[in-house]
Design an enzyme around this catalytic site. Structure first.
Site, short mmCIF file in Angstrom:
data_model
loop_
_atom_site.label_atom_id
_atom_site.label_comp_id
_atom_site.label_asym_id
_atom_site.label_seq_id
_atom_site.Cartn_x
_atom_site.Cartn_y
_atom_site.Cartn_z
N ASN A 1 -7.49 -2.92 14.23
CA ASN A 1 -9.01 -3.26 13.77
C ASN A 1 -9.00 -4.36 13.02
O ASN A 1 -10.11 -4.71 12.43
CB ASN A 1 -9.62 -1.87 13.11
N ASP B 1 0.84 -1.16 -0.12
CA ASP B 1 -0.06 -0.10 0.09
C ASP B 1 0.93 1.34 -0.05
O ASP B 1 2.08 1.11 0.38
CB ASP B 1 -0.96 -0.12 1.15
N HIS C 1 -7.22 -4.66 10.23
CA HIS C 1 -6.87 -4.44 8.49
C HIS C 1 -5.73 -5.01 8.39
O HIS C 1 -4.49 -5.11 8.99
CB HIS C 1 -6.83 -2.83 8.43
N GLU D 1 -9.92 -1.99 5.14
CA GLU D 1 -10.48 -1.57 6.59
C GLU D 1 -11.47 -2.47 6.77
O GLU D 1 -12.31 -2.99 5.66
CB GLU D 1 -10.82 -0.07 6.32
C1 GLP Z 1 -0.24 0.36 8.82
C2 GLP Z 1 -0.14 -0.45 7.45
C3 GLP Z 1 -0.31 -1.98 7.75
C4 GLP Z 1 0.23 -2.26 8.93
C5 GLP Z 1 -0.51 -1.51 10.09
C6 GLP Z 1 0.12 -1.97 11.51
O1 GLP Z 1 -1.78 1.00 8.72
N1 GLP Z 1 -0.95 0.08 6.10
O2 GLP Z 1 0.19 -2.55 6.62
O3 GLP Z 1 0.07 -3.64 9.23
O4 GLP Z 1 -0.11 -0.14 9.78
O5 GLP Z 1 1.24 -1.09 12.06
P1 GLP Z 1 2.18 -1.31 13.05
O6 GLP Z 1 3.00 -2.50 12.42
O7 GLP Z 1 2.94 -0.16 13.19
O8 GLP Z 1 1.32 -1.82 14.24
#
Ligand code: GLP
Length: 241
Positions: free
Chosen positions: A136, A67, A138, A143
């Protein structure tokens, strides 16, 4: 789904790196699906070390990131392109042309999404997909909602996601509200998936991911229907399972 509970974040990162090393050893021109967020930083650090020690050769590897934010350029320190260059691509012997991150500044975003999926198909799909997980549920930026999208698409970030990601920006207002993300179908087509989660804040969503029924309101739960998924967590994230 296979579950591996590791002693700590260091071992989690090493376990994931070892699996990726194995995939590349078996297939030197492997296609990797990569993720951003704080969780895979340790994994990327290990991959850099393995490359320096000549344990992994990235010269024939291709990567596709999940993404990218819409509206911030690659040069912005919070863009996912910047993140990947900073943590991984600048330090390994990968051909930079073979690293793909959606372009969140594309004039025609719809065409960018279609071209991304076309490129993925052209490379024969993903051999191993790395995933983190949002609080959440995702994955990428898919989402929670009543419906999920199959291919790469534009998504509106959930309020909670904007909140969570605001820690990386100086103000909450600076956090982009939209992103391009690979769809659930793209992720499900990967031949293997490793999902990483670390820390107590992920304990609840990890137990729901493993124990709840498949539910579009927990996008990661779709992975229950995937034939080759390994969830790698540290003790804290695995506390409720
Ligand atoms: C972002 C990314 C996700 C990732 C998530 C969790 O929103 N788009 O791909 O898994 O955050 O992030 P973290 O690893 O910092 O908890």
């Amino acid at each position: 789904m296979n579950i591996i509970v590791t002693a700590n974040y260091e071992v989690l990162s090493e376990t994931a790196a070892n699996r990726i090393a194995e995939v590349i050893k078996n297939k030197p021109n492997a296609v990797l699906g990569l993720a951003t967020g704080s969780t895979p930083i340790g994994l990327y650090k290990k991959l850099v070390t393995y490359n320096k020690e000549n344990l992994i050769d990235f010269s024939r590897v291709t990567t596709f990131n999940l993404d990218e934010y819409i509206g911030i350029p690659a040069s912005h320190t919070q863009s996912y392109r910047y993140f990947m260059d900073y943590h991984l691509f600048n330090h390994i012997n990968i051909d930079y042309q073979k690293t793909h991150v959606p372009n969140g500044m594309a004039k025609d975003i719809q065409a960018e999404c279609e071209a991304y999926d076309e490129m993925l198909r052209g490379h024969g799909g993903i051999d191993i997909q790395v995933l983190g997980i949002g609080n959440n549920g995702h994955i990428g930026f898919n989402e929670p909602g009543s419906a999920l999208t199959v291919g790469t698409h534009v998504t509106e970030l959930a309020q909670g996601t904007i909140e969570a990601n605001s820690r990386f920006f100086s103000t909450r207002e600076e956090v982009p509200t939209q992103a391009i993300t690979m769809g659930i179908g793209d992720i499900m087509k990967a031949r293997e998936v490793i999902l990483l989660a670390s820390g107590i804040t992920k304990a609840d969503i990890i137990s729901r991911l493993l124990e709840d029924k498949i539910d579009t309101y927990i996008p990661a739960s779709l992975l229950q229907a995937h034939p080759h998924v390994t969830v790698i967590v540290d003790q804290l994230a695995g506390q409720l399972i």
